[in-house]
Each structure stands twice: as C-alpha cells, then as structure tokens.
Write a protein that holds these residues in place. Structure first.
Motif, mmCIF file in Angstrom:
data_model
loop_
_atom_site.group_PDB
_atom_site.id
_atom_site.type_symbol
_atom_site.label_atom_id
_atom_site.label_comp_id
_atom_site.label_asym_id
_atom_site.label_seq_id
_atom_site.Cartn_x
_atom_site.Cartn_y
_atom_site.Cartn_z
ATOM 1 N N LEU A 10 -6.177 3.950 4.131
ATOM 2 C CA LEU A 10 -4.904 3.979 3.421
ATOM 3 C C LEU A 10 -4.402 2.568 3.157
ATOM 4 N N THR A 11 -4.671 1.649 4.066
ATOM 5 C CA THR A 11 -4.277 0.260 3.882
ATOM 6 C C THR A 11 -4.898 -0.294 2.605
ATOM 7 N N ALA A 14 -3.338 1.087 -0.944
ATOM 8 C CA ALA A 14 -1.987 0.718 -1.367
ATOM 9 C C ALA A 14 -1.956 -0.762 -1.698
ATOM 10 N N ASN A 141 -1.635 2.700 -10.176
ATOM 11 C CA ASN A 141 -2.538 2.861 -9.037
ATOM 12 C C ASN A 141 -3.919 3.381 -9.429
ATOM 13 N N ARG A 144 -6.808 4.620 -6.961
ATOM 14 C CA ARG A 144 -6.139 4.949 -5.702
ATOM 15 C C ARG A 144 -5.359 6.259 -5.791
ATOM 16 N N ALA A 147 -5.744 8.820 -2.814
ATOM 17 C CA ALA A 147 -5.581 8.241 -1.469
ATOM 18 C C ALA A 147 -4.948 9.201 -0.484
ATOM 19 N N TRP A 162 3.039 4.632 2.025
ATOM 20 C CA TRP A 162 2.196 4.601 0.833
ATOM 21 C C TRP A 162 3.054 4.810 -0.418
ATOM 22 N N SER A 165 5.027 1.785 -1.240
ATOM 23 C CA SER A 165 4.244 0.575 -1.540
ATOM 24 C C SER A 165 4.135 0.272 -3.028
#
Length: 168
Positions: A10-11, A14, A141, A144, A147, A162, A165
C-alpha cells in the motif's frame, strides 16, 4: 506477515510524502457497523451518474472518486463501511465527489472503466478506486487503481491514509 506485506504494498500504491488520513474510530473491520453497506446501485445509469459527479466535483473544486465494484465483494463493502466512519466521512465529503459504479461480475459498466484505461479485471480486481482530476478528466492514480482490492488485509486507518494521500 500478510498484513505487513499488504502495508508495504500500500505504501507503494500511494503518492509519496502524503499526509496521513483522518484518524478513524475503528481499529479493525470488526468494529464497523453491520451489516456492511451495499454501496452499488445495480440499476443506476453509470455514465449519467459519473458525468453528474464530475460536474459537481469540477464546480466545487474537489477530486472525483469513482468506486468500481460489486455488492458481492467483501473488500468493496469493507471500503464502503470504512468510508462511513465519522471523521473520514466528513473529510471525504470536503475533498471528493464520490460516485459508485456497479460492475457486476466484471460484465457491467465496463465502458466507464475503459474510459480511464482499465480493462479485464481492472489490473487487480475490485474495489478499483479511480481518483480523477475533474478539470482534465484524467486519472491521478494510474497503475494504482486496484490498490484496495485486498482491503481486508489492511486496517481502516490504512484505507483512510490511502484515500487522503491523493489530496493536496
């Protein structure tokens, strides 16, 4: 271990240097209201709904969040339940115009997904969350969007972070 790997993934899903999302009151999904929401209107006209939401987002200087999923999907329902938590709900209402689009079993409203470059199972499943700049009608995004397709491996706070972000 699976939760740690999901948090790491997840890091990377985002934007970097993003501020954390609003603090949520639920430490786990078990604390969400039950039954979980059924967020997707299976009879809605998705094209009309998305166009109207985009117009509202543009007029109100918000981002457009298109949530593609189905009521059969646990991860979709967990996301919807998390988005209803106090604090996060208010944050999202200030920053996003949100529209849900029922994709059935990947056999409905695929034209909405295709418009933003998604095909097949949207690169990872549902929920697929499209963050759209309403002025240019482009994805913020890309790559992503899926995600949160394994939302159950995260926490409500990770989902909040998230979602936050993508907001400047």
């Amino acid at each position: 271990m699976r939760l740690a790997l999901a948090a790491i993934a997840l890091t990377f899903a985002a934007p970097t240097l993003a501020a954390p999302g609003p603090k949520v009151v639920a430490a786990s999904f078990a604390q969400l209201a039950t039954p979980l929401p059924l967020p997707y209107d299976e009879t809605a006209n998705a094209k009309v709904d998305v166009a109207a939401a985009r117009a509202r987002a543009k007029a109100q200087h918000k981002l457009l969040l298109i949530d593609l999923g189905g009521n059969w999907c646990l991860d979709c329902r967990l996301l919807a339940g998390t988005m209803e938590l106090p604090g996060l709900r208010e944050f999202l209402a200030k920053k996003y115009e949100i529209v849900t689009v029922d994709v059935g079993r990947f056999d409905k409203n695929l034209d909405v997904a295709a418009k933003y470059g998604l095909k097949d199972h949207f690169g990872g499943g549902v929920p697929s969350v499209l963050i759209v700049d309403p002025k240019t009608d482009t994805l913020k995004n890309p790559g992503r969007t899926a995600a949160l397709a394994d939302a159950r491996t995260l926490s409500p706070q990770a989902l909040s972070d998230w979602l936050a972000s993508w907001v400047r």
